[in-house]
Design a protein around this motif. Structure first.
Motif, PDB file in Angstrom:
ATOM      1  N   GLU A 246      -2.292  -1.972   1.169  1.00  0.00           N
ATOM      2  CA  GLU A 246      -3.477  -2.502   0.509  1.00  0.00           C
ATOM      3  C   GLU A 246      -4.560  -1.429   0.450  1.00  0.00           C
ATOM      4  O   GLU A 246      -4.872  -0.789   1.449  1.00  0.00           O
ATOM      5  N   PHE A 247      -5.115  -1.245  -0.742  1.00  0.00           N
ATOM      6  CA  PHE A 247      -6.167  -0.254  -0.950  1.00  0.00           C
ATOM      7  C   PHE A 247      -7.309  -0.483   0.050  1.00  0.00           C
ATOM      8  O   PHE A 247      -7.667  -1.616   0.329  1.00  0.00           O
ATOM      9  N   PRO A 248      -7.884   0.571   0.645  1.00  0.00           N
ATOM     10  CA  PRO A 248      -7.689   1.999   0.318  1.00  0.00           C
ATOM     11  C   PRO A 248      -6.580   2.690   1.126  1.00  0.00           C
ATOM     12  O   PRO A 248      -6.386   3.882   0.997  1.00  0.00           O
ATOM     13  N   ILE A 249      -5.855   1.951   1.961  1.00  0.00           N
ATOM     14  CA  ILE A 249      -4.779   2.556   2.747  1.00  0.00           C
ATOM     15  C   ILE A 249      -3.599   2.866   1.836  1.00  0.00           C
ATOM     16  O   ILE A 249      -3.240   2.066   0.967  1.00  0.00           O
ATOM     17  N   ASP A 250      -3.007   4.044   2.028  1.00  0.00           N
ATOM     18  CA  ASP A 250      -1.925   4.477   1.129  1.00  0.00           C
ATOM     19  C   ASP A 250      -0.549   4.418   1.771  1.00  0.00           C
ATOM     20  O   ASP A 250       0.411   4.986   1.250  1.00  0.00           O
TER      21      ASP A 250
ATOM     22  N   ASP B 135      -1.795   1.480  12.242  1.00  0.00           N
ATOM     23  CA  ASP B 135      -3.160   1.882  11.936  1.00  0.00           C
ATOM     24  C   ASP B 135      -3.998   2.103  13.192  1.00  0.00           C
ATOM     25  O   ASP B 135      -4.874   2.970  13.223  1.00  0.00           O
TER      26      ASP B 135
END
Length: 365
Positions: free
Chosen positions: A91-95, A50
């Motif tokens: 984990e939301f919002p990461i896809d 990330d």
């Protein structure tokens, strides 16, 4: 041949290329030297986390890389005795749980943008042979060979972005401390079976870690930990029992493995270690990425650390130039914070390596 620039960067990996682009965007003249003749070269780290993704987006490069091709990982899986027993999802919002970026795609995207700038000059097939020092002992450039011709680059600052075996580090006399982690890594690349989901799969095979990384373009990269220094002995042993262990761990790979891996020659050996330099700057030289702090493959930090080095260095170099800091003392003053971050990540790598087997405790309950 004589070339002059504000900054000379040695090594056009992701860290060196990104730094060159960011400096050239600020009208700081940069010469980027690369010993290879093309960006598609031997294996390098290609896993974007990330932080690395955020850096590319910050500088408007991520969409260019995506157009060339990348692959988002949907999950991390843990396998035991041929059975999946644990999944980790984003984990939301990461896809996604990470991104595979072919390094030639990443470098092409960065260098394409850099080539548009008048302050940028790239010299491929150029090997640095020595550093240039003035009468005060300050490094003021490099000597190199481009093809069959001698080349001299004069610059106010030399950046060593030339990897774990850095020539710049060696010629500048910057000592490096090497830490052995007790294992080496065998790499192999095979086509992904039909229906294979983009994922990272982990298994414990005879006490050793085996990882499968899905790659853009329909491939799987196999990473198999072996005892440090054991490969010469291992390759004298029969090959079939070794590969049968892989197929027991991941049965669905049987067809593609049998079609693409038939001997020890189908694996590439990576000598695994981490390294650390007490100083990353010295008398007109600065180091970044593996030249300053080699990371192990664990956690896939290396590529992302190099790009973060470049991001931070670009701001510091610009500030030094604007403030008339011709000795670039500001680079030295900013070292402690970045070094503390690298020490933290290297400690995480050691912890992950030691605790890997504990991830499989649930499989035996």
């Amino acid at each position: 041949m004589l070339v002059k620039s504000d900054v000379c960067i040695v090594g056009s990996g992701p860290g060196g290329a990104l730094l060159a682009y960011l400096l050239a965007k600020q009208d700081i003249s940069v010469v980027l030297l690369e010993r290879h003749s093309e960006v598609a070269r031997e294996f390098r780290g290609e896993f974007l986390n990330d932080e690395g993704e955020a850096i590319l987006k910050k500088h408007g490069l991520f969409e260019d890389v995506e157009r060339l091709g990348l692959l988002r990982m949907e999950q991390i899986e843990y396998w035991n005795d041929g059975q999946l027993f644990k999944r980790i999802f984003p984990e939301f919002p990461i896809d996604h749980v990470g991104i595979h970026v072919p390094q030639n795609h990443l470098l092409t995207a960065i260098l394409n943008e850099a080539e548009k700038l008048d302050s940028f000059q790239l010299m491929m097939n150029t090997r640095v042979t020595d550093l240039i020092q003035n009468e005060m002992g300050r490094f003021t450039g490099v000597k190199a060979r481009k093809g069959g011709n001698d080349l001299e680059v004069q610059s106010s600052l030399v950046i060593g972005a030339d990897g774990r075996f850095s020539m710049v580090r060696k010629k500048a006399g910057i000592p490096v401390v090497i830490k052995n982690h007790g294992y080496d890594l065998l790499w192999a690349k095979i086509p992904a079976p039909e229906g294979w989901k983009p994922s990272i799969k982990m298994a414990l095979v005879n006490g050793s870690q085996v990882a499968l990384f899905t790659q853009a373009g329909g491939f799987i990269q196999i990473g198999w930990n072996i005892e440090h220094g054991s490969f010469p002995h291992l390759r004298k042993q029969p090959f079939d029992p070794f590969i049968e262990d892989l197929l027991f761990a991941f049965p669905e790979l049987k067809k593609v493995v049998c079609e693409n891996i038939s001997s020890w020659h189908d694996f590439i050996l990576l000598d695994v270690y981490s390294s650390y330099c007490e100083t990353w700057t010295k008398d007109g030289v600065a180091l970044l990425g593996d030249a300053a702090h080699t990371m192990t493959p664990t956690g896939a930090f290396g590529l992302n650390c190099a790009m973060k080095d470049a991001d931070i260095l670009a701001e510091l170099i610009q500030r030094c130039i604007m403030q008339g800091d011709i000795g670039f003392l500001g680079l030295k003053m900013a070292e402690p914070e970045r070094k503390a971050e690298i020490e933290r990540l290297q400690a995480i790598q050691v912890d992950k390596e030691i605790s890997f087997a504990s991830q499989f405790a649930a499989a035996y309950v």
